[in-house]
Design an enzyme around this catalytic site. Structure first.
Site, PDB file in Angstrom:
ATOM      1  N   GLY A 105       0.689  -0.951   0.138  1.00 44.62           N
ATOM      2  CA  GLY A 105      -0.042  -0.160  -0.131  1.00 44.62           C
ATOM      3  C   GLY A 105       0.927   1.312   0.123  1.00 44.62           C
ATOM      4  CE1 TYR A 148       9.935 -16.448   7.959  1.00 42.65           C
ATOM      5  CE2 TYR A 148      10.455 -18.704   6.825  1.00 42.65           C
ATOM      6  CZ  TYR A 148      10.751 -17.283   7.252  1.00 42.65           C
ATOM      7  OH  TYR A 148      11.847 -16.750   6.420  1.00 42.65           O
ATOM      8  CB  THR A 178      21.587 -15.852   4.473  1.00 43.77           C
ATOM      9  OG1 THR A 178      21.027 -16.222   3.110  1.00 43.77           O
ATOM     10  CG2 THR A 178      22.612 -14.766   4.334  1.00 43.77           C
TER      11      THR A 178
HETATM   12  P1  NAD Z   1      15.505 -11.110  11.884  1.00 41.66           P
HETATM   13  O1  NAD Z   1      14.765 -11.629  12.777  1.00 41.66           O
HETATM   14  O2  NAD Z   1      17.034 -10.833  12.182  1.00 41.66           O
HETATM   15  O3  NAD Z   1      15.007  -9.639  11.045  1.00 41.66           O
HETATM   16  C1  NAD Z   1      13.843  -9.331  10.987  1.00 41.66           C
HETATM   17  C2  NAD Z   1      13.547  -7.976  11.264  1.00 41.66           C
HETATM   18  O4  NAD Z   1      12.059  -7.716  11.205  1.00 41.66           O
HETATM   19  C3  NAD Z   1      13.857  -7.779  12.946  1.00 41.66           C
HETATM   20  O5  NAD Z   1      14.568  -6.584  12.988  1.00 41.66           O
HETATM   21  C4  NAD Z   1      12.168  -7.851  13.463  1.00 41.66           C
HETATM   22  O6  NAD Z   1      12.504  -6.772  14.583  1.00 41.66           O
HETATM   23  C5  NAD Z   1      11.766  -7.114  12.447  1.00 41.66           C
HETATM   24  N1  NAD Z   1      10.148  -7.355  12.601  1.00 41.66           N
HETATM   25  C6  NAD Z   1       9.443  -8.476  12.502  1.00 41.66           C
HETATM   26  N2  NAD Z   1       8.058  -8.182  12.672  1.00 41.66           N
HETATM   27  C7  NAD Z   1       8.074  -7.034  12.555  1.00 41.66           C
HETATM   28  C8  NAD Z   1       6.950  -5.982  12.334  1.00 41.66           C
HETATM   29  N3  NAD Z   1       5.552  -6.482  12.372  1.00 41.66           N
HETATM   30  N4  NAD Z   1       6.999  -4.774  12.216  1.00 41.66           N
HETATM   31  C9  NAD Z   1       8.119  -4.254  12.121  1.00 41.66           C
HETATM   32  N5  NAD Z   1       9.277  -4.973  12.126  1.00 41.66           N
HETATM   33  C10 NAD Z   1       9.390  -6.342  12.219  1.00 41.66           C
HETATM   34  O7  NAD Z   1      15.561 -12.011  10.482  1.00 41.66           O
HETATM   35  P2  NAD Z   1      16.417 -12.220   9.191  1.00 41.66           P
HETATM   36  O8  NAD Z   1      17.181 -13.431   9.062  1.00 41.66           O
HETATM   37  O9  NAD Z   1      17.333 -10.977   9.007  1.00 41.66           O
HETATM   38  O10 NAD Z   1      15.272 -12.058   7.951  1.00 41.66           O
HETATM   39  C11 NAD Z   1      15.112 -10.985   7.342  1.00 41.66           C
HETATM   40  C12 NAD Z   1      14.123 -11.336   6.261  1.00 41.66           C
HETATM   41  O11 NAD Z   1      14.401 -12.419   5.279  1.00 41.66           O
HETATM   42  C13 NAD Z   1      12.978 -12.081   6.621  1.00 41.66           C
HETATM   43  O12 NAD Z   1      11.531 -11.658   5.583  1.00 41.66           O
HETATM   44  C14 NAD Z   1      12.933 -13.498   6.636  1.00 41.66           C
HETATM   45  O13 NAD Z   1      11.772 -14.130   6.095  1.00 41.66           O
HETATM   46  C15 NAD Z   1      13.909 -13.494   5.134  1.00 41.66           C
HETATM   47  N6  NAD Z   1      14.707 -14.736   4.960  1.00 41.66           N
HETATM   48  C16 NAD Z   1      15.783 -14.700   5.928  1.00 41.66           C
HETATM   49  C17 NAD Z   1      16.498 -16.107   5.778  1.00 41.66           C
HETATM   50  C18 NAD Z   1      17.955 -16.115   6.535  1.00 41.66           C
HETATM   51  O14 NAD Z   1      18.562 -17.079   6.469  1.00 41.66           O
HETATM   52  N7  NAD Z   1      18.238 -15.230   7.338  1.00 41.66           N
HETATM   53  C19 NAD Z   1      16.167 -16.939   4.755  1.00 41.66           C
HETATM   54  C20 NAD Z   1      15.073 -16.841   4.152  1.00 41.66           C
HETATM   55  C21 NAD Z   1      14.233 -15.519   4.195  1.00 41.66           C
END
Ligand code: NAD
Ligand code: UDP
Length: 314
Positions: A105, A148, A178
């Site tokens: 949005g 998820y 990652t």
């Molecule tokens: P992480 O938990 O370190 O970071 C996620 C961030 O999102 C955090 O800072 C958290 O506070 C914030 N967050 C969560 N819900 C929120 C909300 N409702 N409002 C505002 N902020 C919110 O995780 P990450 O590993 O850095 O993952 C980041 C993104 O990458 C995610 O979307 C995850 O699904 C995707 N991803 C990560 C991996 C990996 O291996 N790290 C793999 C596949 C996908």
């Protein structure tokens, strides 16, 4: 790329904080929106004095208000480790569903491009190996991981709907496992867990037989892939990950060897619906983005271990 003002949801997290550094380095302005549910303020500490950096503390499951012009919205906010999304099942679904809707949005209102951080979990416990983008996956819609997996699948569907119905210029990346600095030592994901266990001389907890596989990508490679994808006009999902597949037993012994500790192993029950294997087919990323990972597993692990040695207690 032209200098842009970029909104990044989830910027205080592991990936988000590296992406913030990368984008600021390239001269873009970055507005991070985060509610710190799984992220950490200290991941952003280094940018607080940077004029091109702004931080908005906000839950993206609620209406998102950003003043001024915006060129790109990157939606990364979501709990991402199995422990985190089991601890916060409803918040995870809301971040993937309502958070994606609100971020789309915002893109529509600001006439900004949109980028979704999706995941290899959309493939579930895959019956096709390695996973290519045209595989539709094998997901248990009511299992523990479904909060998820299904919200990310919804997020992809919503992104495509905004693209086709509202002509929003969208991208979708499917990120595979990652790792690197800035992961929380207690986020439960296998690499920080094994590193901390080895550093503390505790037994390494291997779930199941340890024969299940994953493919681990170092954070700098992922961030480069993301930036390259931002620079295309390709709207369908693209896998970004390292295709080197290894078993969890082997991962434990590599980490033990680098740390120089004799590892003891404690086998524990395999969590329900834990995927048996995972390996990205990255031919699309190679062709479209001329991207492939450069950092080999041992180098990435050594850098990550060095960071945890320095920062784990902080
Ligand atoms: P992480 O938990 O370190 O970071 C996620 C961030 O999102 C955090 O800072 C958290 O506070 C914030 N967050 C969560 N819900 C929120 C909300 N409702 N409002 C505002 N902020 C919110 O995780 P990450 O590993 O850095 O993952 C980041 C993104 O990458 C995610 O979307 C995850 O699904 C995707 N991803 C990560 C991996 C990996 O291996 N790290 C793999 C596949 C996908
Ligand atoms: N794993 C393990 N011990 C741990 C944490 C994880 O054996 O202490 C296993 C887990 O069962 C899975 C793999 O390591 O098979 C990767 O787990 P992670 O939570 O890092 O990511 P995901 O399952 O989401 O790929």
């Amino acid at each position: 790329m032209e200098k842009m003002r970029i909104v990044l949801t989830g910027g205080a997290g592991f990936i988000g904080s590296h992406l913030t550094a990368f984008l600021l380095d390239r001269g873009h302005a970055v507005v991070v929106i985060d509610n710190f549910i799984t992220g950490r303020r200290k991941n952003l500490q280094q940018f607080i004095e940077t004029p091109e950096f702004e931080l908005i503390e906000h839950d993206v499951s609620n209406y998102i208000d950003v003043s001024g012009s915006v060129d790109f919205v990157l939606h990364f906010a979501s709990p991402a480790s199995p422990i985190d999304y089991l601890r916060y099942p409803i918040q995870t679904m809301k971040a993937g569903a309502l958070g994606t809707l609100n971020s789309l949005g915002l893109s529509k209102k600001k006439k900004a491009k949109f980028f979704l951080a999706s995941t290899s979990e959309v493939y579930g416990d895959p019956q096709v190996h390695p996973q290519k983008e045209d595989y539709w996956g094998y997901v248990n819609p009511i299992g523990p991981r479904s909060v998820y997996d299904e919200s990310k699948r919804f997020a992809e569907a919503m992104t495509m709907a905004y693209h086709t119905h509202h002509a929003i210029d969208t991208r979708i990346v499917r990120i595979f496992n990652t790792f690197g600095p800035h992961m929380r030592p207690d986020d439960g994901r296998v690499i920080p867990t094994f590193i901390l266990q080895c550093l503390k001389g505790k037994p390494v907890t291997i779930f199941g037989t340890g024969e299940q596989t994953r493919s681990f990508c170092y954070i700098t490679d992922l961030v480069e892939g993301i930036y390259k994808l931002m620079n295309t006009d390709y709207h369908y999902p693209v896998n970004i990950g390292n295709p080197l597949e290894i078993g969890i037993n082997e991962l434990a012994s590599i980490i033990g060897n680098i740390i120089g500790s004799e590892i003891q192993i404690e086998y524990k029950e395999l969590p329900r619906d834990d995927p048996q294997c995972r390996k990205p087919d990255i031919s699309k990323a190679k062709e479209l983005l001329s991207w492939q990972p450069k950092v080999d597993l041992k180098t990435g692990l050594s850098k990550t271990i060095a960071w945890f040695r320095k920062n784990a207690g902080k």
